[in-house]
Write an enzyme that holds these catalytic residues in place. Sequence first.
Site, PDB file in Angstrom:
ATOM      1  N   GLY A  46       0.833  -1.197   0.000  1.00 57.01           N
ATOM      2  CA  GLY A  46       0.000   0.000   0.000  1.00 57.01           C
ATOM      3  C   GLY A  46       0.865   1.243   0.000  1.00 57.01           C
ATOM      4  CD  GLN A  51       3.023   5.905   3.114  1.00 53.60           C
ATOM      5  OE1 GLN A  51       2.101   5.347   2.533  1.00 53.60           O
ATOM      6  NE2 GLN A  51       3.981   5.235   3.722  1.00 53.60           N
ATOM      7  CB  CYS A  95       4.999   2.207   7.960  1.00 55.62           C
ATOM      8  SG  CYS A  95       4.515   3.760   7.188  1.00 55.62           S
ATOM      9  CG  LEU A  96       6.443   1.071   1.959  1.00 60.71           C
ATOM     10  CD1 LEU A  96       5.878   1.279   0.555  1.00 60.71           C
ATOM     11  CD2 LEU A  96       7.559   0.020   1.925  1.00 60.71           C
ATOM     12  CG  HIS A 137      -0.920   1.053   7.400  1.00 62.99           C
ATOM     13  ND1 HIS A 137       0.000   0.595   8.324  1.00 62.99           N
ATOM     14  CD2 HIS A 137      -0.219   1.898   6.592  1.00 62.99           C
ATOM     15  CE1 HIS A 137       1.174   1.145   8.085  1.00 62.99           C
ATOM     16  NE2 HIS A 137       1.073   1.937   7.039  1.00 62.99           N
ATOM     17  CD  GLU A 138      -1.342   2.362   2.809  1.00 65.30           C
ATOM     18  OE1 GLU A 138      -0.966   3.547   2.747  1.00 65.30           O
ATOM     19  OE2 GLU A 138      -0.567   1.418   3.068  1.00 65.30           O
ATOM     20  CG  HIS A 141      -0.102   6.609   5.745  1.00 65.80           C
ATOM     21  ND1 HIS A 141       0.970   7.126   6.442  1.00 65.80           N
ATOM     22  CD2 HIS A 141       0.214   5.316   5.475  1.00 65.80           C
ATOM     23  CE1 HIS A 141       1.891   6.174   6.595  1.00 65.80           C
ATOM     24  NE2 HIS A 141       1.460   5.066   6.030  1.00 65.80           N
TER      25      HIS A 141
HETATM   26  O1  K1U Z   1       1.654   2.398   3.949  1.00 62.66           O
HETATM   27  C1  K1U Z   1       2.731   1.871   3.854  1.00 62.66           C
HETATM   28  O2  K1U Z   1       3.717   2.369   4.348  1.00 62.66           O
HETATM   29  C2  K1U Z   1       2.872   0.549   3.127  1.00 62.66           C
HETATM   30  C3  K1U Z   1       2.835  -0.634   4.058  1.00 62.66           C
HETATM   31  C4  K1U Z   1       1.405  -1.114   4.169  1.00 62.66           C
HETATM   32  C5  K1U Z   1       1.073  -2.088   5.259  1.00 62.66           C
HETATM   33  C6  K1U Z   1       1.884  -3.130   5.609  1.00 62.66           C
HETATM   34  C7  K1U Z   1       1.530  -4.021   6.605  1.00 62.66           C
HETATM   35  C8  K1U Z   1       0.351  -3.876   7.238  1.00 62.66           C
HETATM   36  C9  K1U Z   1      -0.469  -2.825   6.894  1.00 62.66           C
HETATM   37  C10 K1U Z   1      -0.109  -1.943   5.901  1.00 62.66           C
HETATM   38  C11 K1U Z   1       3.749  -1.713   3.460  1.00 62.66           C
HETATM   39  O3  K1U Z   1       3.515  -2.170   2.404  1.00 62.66           O
HETATM   40  S1  K1U Z   1       5.111  -2.221   4.401  1.00 62.66           S
HETATM   41  C12 K1U Z   1       5.809  -3.534   3.422  1.00 62.66           C
HETATM   42  C13 K1U Z   1       5.052  -4.804   3.499  1.00 62.66           C
HETATM   43  O4  K1U Z   1       4.221  -4.967   4.359  1.00 62.66           O
HETATM   44  C14 K1U Z   1       5.289  -5.882   2.516  1.00 62.66           C
HETATM   45  C15 K1U Z   1       6.314  -5.826   1.633  1.00 62.66           C
HETATM   46  C16 K1U Z   1       6.501  -6.848   0.719  1.00 62.66           C
HETATM   47  C17 K1U Z   1       5.664  -7.925   0.709  1.00 62.66           C
HETATM   48  C18 K1U Z   1       4.631  -7.999   1.610  1.00 62.66           C
HETATM   49  C19 K1U Z   1       4.439  -6.985   2.513  1.00 62.66           C
HETATM   50 ZN    ZN Z   2       2.493   3.286   6.183  1.00 60.03          ZN
END
Ligand code: K1U
Ligand code: ZN
Length: 173
Positions: A46, A51, A95-96, A137-138, A141
């Site tokens: 996401g 972001q 979270c990225l 989560h999004e 944000h």
């Molecule tokens: O919003 C963001 O920062 C993105 C975030 C979203 C998220 C992750 C986990 C739970 C809720 C929301 C991410 O994508 S972090 C990376 C991640 O979770 C992932 C990366 C590669 C494969 C699978 C998952």
């Molecule tokens: Zn996030």
Amino acid sequence: MAKRTILIHPDPRLKTVAEPVTEITDQLRTLADDMLETMYDAPGIGLAAPQVGVMKRLLVMDCVKEEGEDPRPMVLMNPEVTWTSDEMATYEEGCLSIPDQYADVERPAEVEVGWLGLDGAQHSERFDGLWATCVQHEIDHLDGKLFIDYLKPLKRQMITRKMQKLKREKARA
Ligand code: K1U
Ligand code: ZN
């Protein structure tokens, strides 16, 4: 399509409530394309417009994880949670904008969300599992809220200090 730079916490833009989308423009379509490219490249499931420094209520997501399953890139504008289940679910979130930090967060297990699509139509869908966690989560944000805001103050402070150090190191490199 172009990759955009993802802001790292702490940044005031990540604590600010984003503005509703009022018109679907080519600029907005380009933003959505760029955000999907940035999300897949990260990799992530996401990404919300704040972001990448754009204070609009737009998010992208694709929680398809199974190999061989078709991707499902989604673009949601002005998303609103219209229903939440009583049942709660805990998921280890990342979270990225807070790289390499993970913590358990409890949220409603299922949610119904309404949003404006890039086609100009209003959509509504019930999400469960990882999709439900991700869309909440999004949307957080878009309201200037991070998953660490659900943690105890000490843990949140520890993560914030790590991110400040990371940003200092990145600035020096
Ligand atoms: O919003 C963001 O920062 C993105 C975030 C979203 C998220 C992750 C986990 C739970 C809720 C929301 C991410 O994508 S972090 C990376 C991640 O979770 C992932 C990366 C590669 C494969 C699978 C998952
Ligand atoms: Zn996030």
